[in-house]
Design a protein around this motif. Structure first.
Motif, PDB file in Angstrom:
ATOM      1  N   PRO A  36      -4.060  15.227   0.422  1.00 44.47           N
ATOM      2  CA  PRO A  36      -3.150  15.360  -0.724  1.00 44.47           C
ATOM      3  C   PRO A  36      -3.526  14.512  -1.938  1.00 44.47           C
ATOM      4  O   PRO A  36      -3.277  14.916  -3.067  1.00 44.47           O
ATOM      5  N   VAL A  37      -4.115  13.346  -1.692  1.00 37.88           N
ATOM      6  CA  VAL A  37      -4.315  12.409  -2.814  1.00 37.88           C
ATOM      7  C   VAL A  37      -5.273  12.984  -3.855  1.00 37.88           C
ATOM      8  O   VAL A  37      -5.002  12.963  -5.053  1.00 37.88           O
ATOM      9  N   ILE A  38      -6.383  13.523  -3.382  1.00 38.92           N
ATOM     10  CA  ILE A  38      -7.386  14.023  -4.324  1.00 38.92           C
ATOM     11  C   ILE A  38      -6.879  15.266  -5.059  1.00 38.92           C
ATOM     12  O   ILE A  38      -7.136  15.463  -6.247  1.00 38.92           O
ATOM     13  N   PHE A  39      -6.111  16.106  -4.350  1.00 38.47           N
ATOM     14  CA  PHE A  39      -5.601  17.313  -5.003  1.00 38.47           C
ATOM     15  C   PHE A  39      -4.434  16.995  -5.944  1.00 38.47           C
ATOM     16  O   PHE A  39      -4.166  17.736  -6.878  1.00 38.47           O
ATOM     17  N   ARG A  40      -3.750  15.887  -5.673  1.00 39.89           N
ATOM     18  CA  ARG A  40      -2.675  15.450  -6.578  1.00 39.89           C
ATOM     19  C   ARG A  40      -3.265  14.915  -7.890  1.00 39.89           C
ATOM     20  O   ARG A  40      -2.695  15.109  -8.958  1.00 39.89           O
ATOM     21  N   ASN A  41      -4.396  14.212  -7.759  1.00 36.01           N
ATOM     22  CA  ASN A  41      -4.940  13.496  -8.921  1.00 36.01           C
ATOM     23  C   ASN A  41      -6.144  14.201  -9.536  1.00 36.01           C
ATOM     24  O   ASN A  41      -7.236  13.649  -9.598  1.00 36.01           O
ATOM     25  N   CYS A  42      -5.955  15.442  -9.914  1.00 35.19           N
ATOM     26  CA  CYS A  42      -7.051  16.145 -10.592  1.00 35.19           C
ATOM     27  C   CYS A  42      -6.460  17.069 -11.649  1.00 35.19           C
ATOM     28  O   CYS A  42      -5.273  17.344 -11.648  1.00 35.19           O
ATOM     29  N   ASP A  43      -7.313  17.506 -12.557  1.00 35.14           N
ATOM     30  CA  ASP A  43      -6.856  18.363 -13.647  1.00 35.14           C
ATOM     31  C   ASP A  43      -7.039  19.837 -13.343  1.00 35.14           C
ATOM     32  O   ASP A  43      -6.348  20.682 -13.899  1.00 35.14           O
ATOM     33  N   ALA A  44      -8.024  20.140 -12.477  1.00 37.38           N
ATOM     34  CA  ALA A  44      -8.257  21.541 -12.125  1.00 37.38           C
ATOM     35  C   ALA A  44      -8.864  21.630 -10.738  1.00 37.38           C
ATOM     36  O   ALA A  44      -9.542  20.709 -10.285  1.00 37.38           O
ATOM     37  N   VAL A  45      -8.567  22.740 -10.067  1.00 33.20           N
ATOM     38  CA  VAL A  45      -9.157  23.006  -8.753  1.00 33.20           C
ATOM     39  C   VAL A  45      -9.915  24.325  -8.851  1.00 33.20           C
ATOM     40  O   VAL A  45      -9.407  25.293  -9.434  1.00 33.20           O
ATOM     41  N   VAL A  52       0.856  -1.190   0.000  1.00 32.57           N
ATOM     42  CA  VAL A  52       0.000   0.000   0.000  1.00 32.57           C
ATOM     43  C   VAL A  52       0.890   1.238   0.000  1.00 32.57           C
ATOM     44  O   VAL A  52       1.703   1.428   0.903  1.00 32.57           O
ATOM     45  N   GLY A  53       0.761   2.039  -1.002  1.00 30.49           N
ATOM     46  CA  GLY A  53       1.553   3.261  -1.085  1.00 30.49           C
ATOM     47  C   GLY A  53       1.019   4.331  -0.147  1.00 30.49           C
ATOM     48  O   GLY A  53      -0.165   4.385   0.154  1.00 30.49           O
ATOM     49  N   GLU A  54       1.939   5.175   0.293  1.00 31.36           N
ATOM     50  CA  GLU A  54       1.592   6.269   1.200  1.00 31.36           C
ATOM     51  C   GLU A  54       0.640   7.273   0.543  1.00 31.36           C
ATOM     52  O   GLU A  54      -0.111   7.955   1.217  1.00 31.36           O
ATOM     53  N   PHE A  55       0.729   7.367  -0.781  1.00 29.85           N
ATOM     54  CA  PHE A  55      -0.105   8.320  -1.500  1.00 29.85           C
ATOM     55  C   PHE A  55      -1.399   7.692  -1.994  1.00 29.85           C
ATOM     56  O   PHE A  55      -1.931   8.072  -3.034  1.00 29.85           O
ATOM     57  N   ARG A  56      -1.903   6.729  -1.246  1.00 25.27           N
ATOM     58  CA  ARG A  56      -3.219   6.178  -1.512  1.00 25.27           C
ATOM     59  C   ARG A  56      -4.049   6.451  -0.267  1.00 25.27           C
ATOM     60  O   ARG A  56      -3.519   6.464   0.845  1.00 25.27           O
ATOM     61  N   ASN A  57      -5.342   6.654  -0.474  1.00 26.33           N
ATOM     62  CA  ASN A  57      -6.222   6.881   0.681  1.00 26.33           C
ATOM     63  C   ASN A  57      -6.656   5.564   1.293  1.00 26.33           C
ATOM     64  O   ASN A  57      -7.824   5.226   1.298  1.00 26.33           O
ATOM     65  N   VAL A  58      -5.680   4.788   1.773  1.00 19.52           N
ATOM     66  CA  VAL A  58      -6.033   3.507   2.379  1.00 19.52           C
ATOM     67  C   VAL A  58      -5.449   3.447   3.788  1.00 19.52           C
ATOM     68  O   VAL A  58      -4.245   3.590   3.979  1.00 19.52           O
ATOM     69  N   LEU A 110       5.894  11.130  -9.037  1.00 20.82           N
ATOM     70  CA  LEU A 110       5.984  10.261  -7.859  1.00 20.82           C
ATOM     71  C   LEU A 110       6.621   8.948  -8.301  1.00 20.82           C
ATOM     72  O   LEU A 110       6.087   8.227  -9.130  1.00 20.82           O
ATOM     73  N   MET A 111       7.826   8.672  -7.764  1.00 17.33           N
ATOM     74  CA  MET A 111       8.543   7.455  -8.152  1.00 17.33           C
ATOM     75  C   MET A 111       7.925   6.245  -7.452  1.00 17.33           C
ATOM     76  O   MET A 111       7.916   5.143  -7.966  1.00 17.33           O
ATOM     77  N   SER A 112       7.435   6.464  -6.236  1.00 20.26           N
ATOM     78  CA  SER A 112       6.729   5.396  -5.519  1.00 20.26           C
ATOM     79  C   SER A 112       5.731   6.052  -4.571  1.00 20.26           C
ATOM     80  O   SER A 112       5.762   7.264  -4.364  1.00 20.26           O
ATOM     81  N   GLY A 113       4.852   5.225  -4.025  1.00 16.56           N
ATOM     82  CA  GLY A 113       3.879   5.737  -3.067  1.00 16.56           C
ATOM     83  C   GLY A 113       2.447   5.632  -3.545  1.00 16.56           C
ATOM     84  O   GLY A 113       1.512   5.972  -2.820  1.00 16.56           O
ATOM     85  N   GLU A 114       2.270   5.152  -4.797  1.00 14.37           N
ATOM     86  CA  GLU A 114       0.896   5.026  -5.302  1.00 14.37           C
ATOM     87  C   GLU A 114       0.504   3.563  -5.512  1.00 14.37           C
ATOM     88  O   GLU A 114      -0.465   3.275  -6.197  1.00 14.37           O
ATOM     89  N   ILE A 119       4.424   1.355   1.489  1.00  7.62           N
ATOM     90  CA  ILE A 119       5.499   1.839   0.619  1.00  7.62           C
ATOM     91  C   ILE A 119       5.578   3.363   0.741  1.00  7.62           C
ATOM     92  O   ILE A 119       4.612   4.078   0.458  1.00  7.62           O
ATOM     93  N   LEU A 120       6.714   3.833   1.210  1.00  9.41           N
ATOM     94  CA  LEU A 120       6.877   5.279   1.389  1.00  9.41           C
ATOM     95  C   LEU A 120       6.905   5.992   0.039  1.00  9.41           C
ATOM     96  O   LEU A 120       7.374   5.431  -0.953  1.00  9.41           O
ATOM     97  N   ALA A 121       6.396   7.200   0.071  1.00 10.51           N
ATOM     98  CA  ALA A 121       6.378   7.973  -1.180  1.00 10.51           C
ATOM     99  C   ALA A 121       7.769   8.508  -1.478  1.00 10.51           C
ATOM    100  O   ALA A 121       8.526   8.862  -0.572  1.00 10.51           O
ATOM    101  N   SER A 122       8.084   8.546  -2.754  1.00 10.50           N
ATOM    102  CA  SER A 122       9.342   9.142  -3.181  1.00 10.50           C
ATOM    103  C   SER A 122       9.035  10.022  -4.387  1.00 10.50           C
ATOM    104  O   SER A 122       8.457   9.559  -5.365  1.00 10.50           O
TER     105      SER A 122
END
Lengths: 129, 292
Positions: free
Chosen positions: B186-195, A34-40, A102-106, A69-72
């Motif tokens: 952060p996740v939702i704001f990272r994965n969007c095309d516009a805010v 599970v990557g850090e940049f996932r909402n899990v 993002l190289m990792s974390g997703e 998995i830490l984000a990089s």
């Protein structure tokens, strides 16, 4: 509570793997990343998994192993690789730049499944009954 | 005695949702319907922004001035249709897919514009997923929309994990929520095309710095386009509408003449749609013709 949906998907993958292996009787563990940049939320996921697994054939004793998995990130400005975190508002420590790639974390993947295989003797015994 | 078999693999846990999202994308492309997924926290102004957007762009709008958002337990003191006057000649056929956990309040509001609104009630689920959209696309006959807006369930967490097959993802952040929210979600704001920073008419009354919000969004997603909009006063709407039109024409350009290319078999595409839903009609039109 989308962790329940994710737990269900993991169990479905486990059941599929079991079906593909005719010699196997049950799934003893399943390992995920599970990557850090996932909402899990891993605790939530573990809770959902343990409650749902009883209703999945051959998964009643399945253990969920999780690896965070830490984000990089590669900085968009200086191309340095850094760990984007909340304390730094996700900015590069060196130049205060923003996340480029993002190289990792997703990650959100199943990386290993361990199946318990019924031995020949047991298999024959099971068939004879 | 048990023998143990170890298998190493790499399988995306949400592959199911992603496959269905791709499937949906195929349907939407066949319809030539450019689709925008709108996400935000509850109450950030998704429905209000949509009302204003539909009135400005929809050619199927029947009532240009709506007195909207009169909800149970609430008194609407706004003058009817304030800030919602059509800004120009409306040219696009629009459909809205409205996702809510319960009730049809937003559908009722948006239906007043005359634009078709399809409701998805998610029940206890905190987000729309690709399967819900797939079911709807198979069950409903869409009136050849140019644009489909999908209003997701109000939530800054779960919708980020479930792509629907949309072409663009938009996140709204209202100034009453605080300029720190991008780094908290952060996740939702990272994965969007516009805010879209909404409710900017309230800026004099809240401690929200536009520059700080932009800085925080940029840290995560430097490529995201950022708009500042008040759907109430209409301030900033012009830029947002211009972007929509621009993106739509980009989308259409991809498909210009695409049917003539050898790897696209129109007949098999039509058969595919008919197999999935015998009630759905298929149309063959080029973007160029539709613009006329």
């Amino acid at each position: 509570m989308h962790e329940a949906t994710i737990a269900q998907s993991i169990l479905n993958i486990a059941v599929d793997k079991l079906k593909q292996a005719p010699q196997a009787g049950s799934v003893s563990s399943i390992k995920i990343q599970v990557g850090e940049f996932r909402n899990v939320e891993i605790d939530c996921l573990q809770f959902a998994f343990d409650n749902l697994k009883i209703s999945f054939e051959g998964c009643q004793n399945c253990q969920l192993k999780t690896e965070l998995i830490l984000a990089s990130a590669r900085c968009r400005d200086c191309a340095d690789t850094y760990h984007p975190d909340f304390e730094e508002a996700f900015r590069c420590r060196k130049c205060n730049g923003s996340i480029g790639k993002l190289m990792s974390g997703e990650e959100l993947d199943v990386v290993a499944v361990t199946l318990e295989t019924i031995s020949k003797e047991q298999n024959n015994y099971a068939r004879s009954r | 005695m048990h023998e143990v078999a170890n298998e190493h693999m790499l399988e995306n846990i949400l592959a199911n949702n992603e496959e269905l999202a791709n499937h949906n994308r195929g349907h939407l492309d066949e319809l030539n319907a450019w689709t925008v997924n709108i996400m935000s926290a509850p109450g950030a102004g998704k429905t209000r922004l949509l009302e204003a957007t539909l009135l400005a762009l929809g050619n199927n709008v029947s009532q240009p001035a709506v007195a909207s958002s009169h909800r149970p337990g609430q008194v609407d003191t706004r003058p009817a249709g304030e800030g919602l006057k059509p800004t120009e000649r409306s040219v696009y056929r629009i459909t809205v897919i409205e996702g809510d956990m319960v009730g049809e309040l937003d559908k009722q509001r948006l239906s007043k514009t005359g634009v078709p609104v399809l409701q998805i009630s998610t029940g206890r689920s905190c987000h729309l997923d690709a399967q819900m959209i797939a079911r709807l696309l198979h069950a409903e006959k869409l009136e050849r929309p140019d644009i489909i807006f999908i209003e997701n369930v109000g939530n800054l967490v779960c919708p980020a994990e479930f792509p629907l097959g949309e072409h663009k993802r938009i996140v709204l952040l209202s100034v009453t929520e605080g300029d720190d929210k991008p780094i908290k979600y952060p996740v939702i704001f990272r994965n969007c095309d516009a805010v879209i920073l909404t409710k900017t008419d309230l800026l004099p009354y809240v401690d929200f710095k536009i520059a700080a919000a932009k800085f925080n969004i940029e840290a995560l997603n430097a490529g995201a386009k950022i708009f500042t909009v008040s759907s109430m006063t209409g301030e900033g709407m012009t830029e947002w509408l211009a972007w929509l039109k621009d993106q739509l024409s980009h989308y259409r350009q991809q498909f210009k003449g695409a049917a003539q290319h050898s790897n696209f078999d129109l007949n098999s595409a039509n058969r595919h749609v008919k197999n999935l839903n015998s009630g759905m009609e298929t149309y063959t039109i080029s973007a160029h013709q539709r613009d006329a």
